[in-house]
Design a protein around this motif. Structure first.
Motif, PDB file in Angstrom:
ATOM      1  N   ASP A  31       0.868  -1.173   0.000  1.00 43.66           N
ATOM      2  CA  ASP A  31       0.000   0.000   0.000  1.00 43.66           C
ATOM      3  C   ASP A  31       0.905   1.223   0.000  1.00 43.66           C
ATOM      4  OD1 ASP A  31      -2.785  -0.547  -0.061  1.00 43.66           O
ATOM      5  OD2 ASP A  31      -2.659  -1.414   1.938  1.00 43.66           O
ATOM      6  N   ILE A  32       0.717   2.100  -0.975  1.00 51.22           N
ATOM      7  CA  ILE A  32       1.550   3.289  -1.113  1.00 51.22           C
ATOM      8  C   ILE A  32       0.772   4.507  -0.639  1.00 51.22           C
ATOM      9  CG2 ILE A  32       2.907   4.717  -2.689  1.00 51.22           C
ATOM     10  CD1 ILE A  32       3.965   1.866  -2.400  1.00 51.22           C
ATOM     11  N   TYR A  33       1.322   5.203   0.342  1.00 49.68           N
ATOM     12  CA  TYR A  33       0.718   6.417   0.878  1.00 49.68           C
ATOM     13  C   TYR A  33       1.576   7.604   0.443  1.00 49.68           C
ATOM     14  CZ  TYR A  33      -2.234   3.544   3.879  1.00 49.68           C
ATOM     15  OH  TYR A  33      -3.161   2.640   4.346  1.00 49.68           O
ATOM     16  N   ASN A  34       0.976   8.497  -0.304  1.00 50.74           N
ATOM     17  CA  ASN A  34       1.653   9.681  -0.820  1.00 50.74           C
ATOM     18  C   ASN A  34       1.278  10.871   0.061  1.00 50.74           C
ATOM     19  OD1 ASN A  34       2.484  11.973  -2.228  1.00 50.74           O
ATOM     20  ND2 ASN A  34       1.096  11.646  -3.949  1.00 50.74           N
ATOM     21  N   LEU A  35       2.266  11.373   0.813  1.00 49.97           N
ATOM     22  CA  LEU A  35       2.028  12.524   1.684  1.00 49.97           C
ATOM     23  C   LEU A  35       2.718  13.741   1.086  1.00 49.97           C
ATOM     24  CD1 LEU A  35       2.160  12.647   5.544  1.00 49.97           C
ATOM     25  CD2 LEU A  35       3.332  14.404   4.209  1.00 49.97           C
ATOM     26  N   ASP A  36       1.960  14.792   0.847  1.00 46.16           N
ATOM     27  CA  ASP A  36       2.523  15.994   0.237  1.00 46.16           C
ATOM     28  C   ASP A  36       1.711  17.206   0.693  1.00 46.16           C
ATOM     29  OD1 ASP A  36       4.474  16.283  -2.548  1.00 46.16           O
ATOM     30  OD2 ASP A  36       3.341  18.035  -1.877  1.00 46.16           O
ATOM     31  N   GLN A  37       2.394  18.318   0.919  1.00 48.89           N
ATOM     32  CA  GLN A  37       1.722  19.552   1.318  1.00 48.89           C
ATOM     33  C   GLN A  37       1.149  20.302   0.121  1.00 48.89           C
ATOM     34  OE1 GLN A  37       4.201  22.359   3.402  1.00 48.89           O
ATOM     35  NE2 GLN A  37       2.478  23.604   4.081  1.00 48.89           N
ATOM     36  N   LEU A  38       1.581  19.913  -1.073  1.00 48.33           N
ATOM     37  CA  LEU A  38       1.172  20.593  -2.310  1.00 48.33           C
ATOM     38  C   LEU A  38       1.577  22.063  -2.295  1.00 48.33           C
ATOM     39  CD1 LEU A  38      -2.353  19.038  -3.038  1.00 48.33           C
ATOM     40  CD2 LEU A  38      -0.101  18.320  -3.883  1.00 48.33           C
ATOM     41  N   THR A  39       2.878  22.291  -2.086  1.00 44.63           N
ATOM     42  CA  THR A  39       3.417  23.635  -2.252  1.00 44.63           C
ATOM     43  C   THR A  39       3.521  23.916  -3.755  1.00 44.63           C
ATOM     44  OG1 THR A  39       5.659  22.725  -2.112  1.00 44.63           O
ATOM     45  CG2 THR A  39       4.680  23.576  -0.077  1.00 44.63           C
ATOM     46  N   TYR A  40       4.219  24.972  -4.141  1.00 45.27           N
ATOM     47  CA  TYR A  40       4.182  25.430  -5.534  1.00 45.27           C
ATOM     48  C   TYR A  40       4.567  24.343  -6.530  1.00 45.27           C
ATOM     49  CZ  TYR A  40       9.240  25.600  -6.018  1.00 45.27           C
ATOM     50  OH  TYR A  40      10.559  25.253  -6.123  1.00 45.27           O
ATOM     51  N   ALA A  41       5.459  23.412  -6.149  1.00 43.29           N
ATOM     52  CA  ALA A  41       5.922  22.392  -7.094  1.00 43.29           C
ATOM     53  C   ALA A  41       5.182  21.069  -6.938  1.00 43.29           C
ATOM     54  CB  ALA A  41       7.425  22.159  -6.930  1.00 43.29           C
ATOM     55  N   GLY A  42       4.239  20.997  -6.019  1.00 45.04           N
ATOM     56  CA  GLY A  42       3.483  19.772  -5.813  1.00 45.04           C
ATOM     57  C   GLY A  42       2.362  19.652  -6.832  1.00 45.04           C
ATOM     58  N   ASP A  43       2.422  18.623  -7.651  1.00 47.32           N
ATOM     59  CA  ASP A  43       1.486  18.485  -8.767  1.00 47.32           C
ATOM     60  C   ASP A  43       0.828  17.118  -8.721  1.00 47.32           C
ATOM     61  OD1 ASP A  43       0.280  18.351 -11.338  1.00 47.32           O
ATOM     62  OD2 ASP A  43       2.133  17.458 -12.100  1.00 47.32           O
ATOM     63  N   LEU A  44      -0.478  17.079  -8.471  1.00 47.39           N
ATOM     64  CA  LEU A  44      -1.201  15.814  -8.421  1.00 47.39           C
ATOM     65  C   LEU A  44      -1.684  15.339  -9.781  1.00 47.39           C
ATOM     66  CD1 LEU A  44      -3.441  15.937  -5.209  1.00 47.39           C
ATOM     67  CD2 LEU A  44      -1.430  14.524  -5.636  1.00 47.39           C
ATOM     68  N   THR A  45      -1.632  16.201 -10.787  1.00 49.03           N
ATOM     69  CA  THR A  45      -2.152  15.772 -12.092  1.00 49.03           C
ATOM     70  C   THR A  45      -1.365  14.590 -12.639  1.00 49.03           C
ATOM     71  OG1 THR A  45      -0.782  17.335 -13.358  1.00 49.03           O
ATOM     72  CG2 THR A  45      -2.932  18.114 -12.604  1.00 49.03           C
ATOM     73  N   LYS A  46      -0.104  14.445 -12.240  1.00 44.93           N
ATOM     74  CA  LYS A  46       0.700  13.317 -12.713  1.00 44.93           C
ATOM     75  C   LYS A  46       0.164  11.983 -12.187  1.00 44.93           C
ATOM     76  CE  LYS A  46       4.625  14.682 -10.821  1.00 44.93           C
ATOM     77  NZ  LYS A  46       4.318  15.782  -9.868  1.00 44.93           N
ATOM     78  N   HIS A  47      -0.692  12.037 -11.156  1.00 49.53           N
ATOM     79  CA  HIS A  47      -1.218  10.805 -10.560  1.00 49.53           C
ATOM     80  C   HIS A  47      -2.669  10.523 -10.960  1.00 49.53           C
ATOM     81  CE1 HIS A  47       2.446  10.538  -8.446  1.00 49.53           C
ATOM     82  NE2 HIS A  47       2.164  11.357  -7.454  1.00 49.53           N
ATOM     83  N   TYR A  48      -3.131  11.238 -11.951  1.00 54.15           N
ATOM     84  CA  TYR A  48      -4.528  11.092 -12.349  1.00 54.15           C
ATOM     85  C   TYR A  48      -4.886   9.639 -12.667  1.00 54.15           C
ATOM     86  CZ  TYR A  48      -8.815  11.592 -15.094  1.00 54.15           C
ATOM     87  OH  TYR A  48     -10.093  11.454 -15.570  1.00 54.15           O
ATOM     88  N   ASP A  49      -3.974   8.929 -13.335  1.00 52.38           N
ATOM     89  CA  ASP A  49      -4.293   7.572 -13.787  1.00 52.38           C
ATOM     90  C   ASP A  49      -4.117   6.509 -12.705  1.00 52.38           C
ATOM     91  OD1 ASP A  49      -1.545   7.912 -13.732  1.00 52.38           O
ATOM     92  OD2 ASP A  49      -1.171   6.583 -15.428  1.00 52.38           O
ATOM     93  N   ILE A  50      -3.646   6.875 -11.516  1.00 54.29           N
ATOM     94  CA  ILE A  50      -3.490   5.879 -10.446  1.00 54.29           C
ATOM     95  C   ILE A  50      -4.411   6.142  -9.258  1.00 54.29           C
ATOM     96  CG2 ILE A  50      -1.082   5.394 -11.066  1.00 54.29           C
ATOM     97  CD1 ILE A  50      -0.243   7.111  -8.647  1.00 54.29           C
ATOM     98  N   GLU A  51      -5.179   7.226  -9.324  1.00 51.13           N
ATOM     99  CA  GLU A  51      -5.996   7.594  -8.159  1.00 51.13           C
ATOM    100  C   GLU A  51      -7.052   6.554  -7.808  1.00 51.13           C
ATOM    101  OE1 GLU A  51      -7.407  11.423  -9.329  1.00 51.13           O
ATOM    102  OE2 GLU A  51      -5.811  12.477  -8.257  1.00 51.13           O
ATOM    103  N   ALA A  52      -7.477   5.761  -8.778  1.00 50.93           N
ATOM    104  CA  ALA A  52      -8.514   4.761  -8.519  1.00 50.93           C
ATOM    105  C   ALA A  52      -7.943   3.452  -7.968  1.00 50.93           C
ATOM    106  CB  ALA A  52      -9.300   4.477  -9.799  1.00 50.93           C
ATOM    107  N   LYS A  53      -6.632   3.313  -7.948  1.00 47.74           N
ATOM    108  CA  LYS A  53      -6.025   2.075  -7.447  1.00 47.74           C
ATOM    109  C   LYS A  53      -6.298   1.928  -5.952  1.00 47.74           C
ATOM    110  CE  LYS A  53      -2.243   1.538 -10.786  1.00 47.74           C
ATOM    111  NZ  LYS A  53      -2.568   0.159 -11.186  1.00 47.74           N
TER     112      LYS A  53
END
Length: 339
Positions: A31-53
């Motif tokens: 199980d992979i847990y991605n922890l990020d504050q989403l500052t200026y360089a934090g980009d979730l769009t790169k994970h669009y295709d894995i969000e349903a996993k």
């Protein structure tokens, strides 16, 4: 049987984000847990295709928020921590060093305390070759794991500080840790302010490419996928307490890198614009990865194959970097999570 849990901090960033994808593909048993504050360089769009996993989980949090982090570790009982989260842009550290101290030093301490409190099986701290300082232009000299740390920028100073903290938790408390120090990464999803993606995007649009000083500063370039495979190996096979250097033996001057991209895109060198050199700009970085190679690691990419793949990726994913440049990517989290 319960799946083991891996916490990846900074998993919305460039290297951390690629590592999340790599681990989901290579190790579906985790199980992979991605922890990020989403500052200026934090980009979730790169994970669009894995969000349903079902084995991928995103957590928005600040690693220096002790109450939140301690509570999270107590609740989830992570087996492994791979710590990428950091402020990393040297130019920004010169302008505003304080935020680098808060995230890179204090944030690392909070994570170490949280991992220690639940007896995490391994804490891998991802650092940088910049903590070693600079090398001269003699081609036979390299950074080894025994090279003294001599950071020259506020960014590298905070990374060196966090390295010392991680080491101290191993020596004092017996925590199972590893520290990795990598050379300059490149590849898909690299934030457009960095040299290679900046050059690709500007050359593509026939815009001037700024090059610091005379462009002779040398970096050892490492494809991000090779970096991910190295960290995977260290996580599973690295001897506790050890430091492992990760480098590709792909040294190039900044000017050579820019010219390679210009030539590949069939544009002219007149797009190059030399600008005043950066304060404290290190001459050369070069890593000796022998220790890691003895553990069984071997890079897949040389610079020629890696830069060609990277350029093609950017040309094929123009929409991604255009929305980064425009700032539209910042709205993705709110849209996706209905905030």
């Amino acid at each position: 049987m319960l799946k083991k849990k891996i916490l990846v901090t900074g998993g919305a960033g460039f290297i951390g984000g690629n590592f999340v994808h790599y681990m989901l593909e290579k190790h579906p048993q985790y199980d992979i847990y991605n922890l990020d504050q989403l500052t200026y360089a934090g980009d979730l769009t790169k994970h669009y295709d894995i969000e349903a996993k079902s084995n991928y989980h995103f957590i928005k949090a600040d690693i220096s928020d002790r109450k939140t982090i301690m509570s999270l570790f107590k609740k989830e009982q992570f087996d492994y921590v791979v710590h990428f989260a950091a402020e990393s842009h040297v130019d920004r550290s010169i302008t505003d060093p304080e935020i680098f101290i808060r995230t890179n030093v204090l944030g690392t301490q909070v994570l170490l305390d949280a991992a220690k409190s639940i007896y995490t099986s391994k804490f891998v701290h991802v650092s940088t070759d910049e903590v070693y300082g600079e090398l001269d232009f003699e081609p036979t000299t390299y950074f080894t794991e025994d090279t003294p740390l001599q950071p020259n920028s506020p960014y590298s100073a905070t990374k060196a500080s966090s390295d010392f903290l991680v080491r101290s938790y191993h020596e004092t408390f017996g925590m199972p840790v590893n520290i990795t120090r990598c050379s300059n990464n490149y590849g898909p999803y690299h934030f457009p302010e960095k040299l290679i993606p900046l050059t690709i995007s500007r050359v593509f649009n026939d815009e001037k490419v700024p090059v610091y000083g005379d462009g002779r500063n040398i970096r050892d370039w490492l494809h991000v996928q090779d970096h991910c495979s190295a960290i995977d190996l260290v996580l599973h096979e690295g001897e506790s307490g050890e430091v492992y250097n990760i480098g590709g033996h792909n040294e190039r001057t900044n000017l050579d890198v820019v010219k390679t991209i210009i030539n590949t895109l069939e544009k002219n060198d007149d797009l190059i614009e030399f600008v005043p050199d950066r304060l404290g700009h290190d001459k050369r970085y070069a890593i000796d990865p022998t220790k890691l190679e003895e553990l069984g690691w071997k890079p897949k990419y040389n610079f020629e194959t890696g830069i060609a793949q990277t350029i093609q990726w950017y040309l094929g994913n123009k929409q991604w970097w255009e929305q980064i440049i425009s700032g539209e990517y910042k709205n993705y989290f709110d849209k996706q999570y209905s905030l």
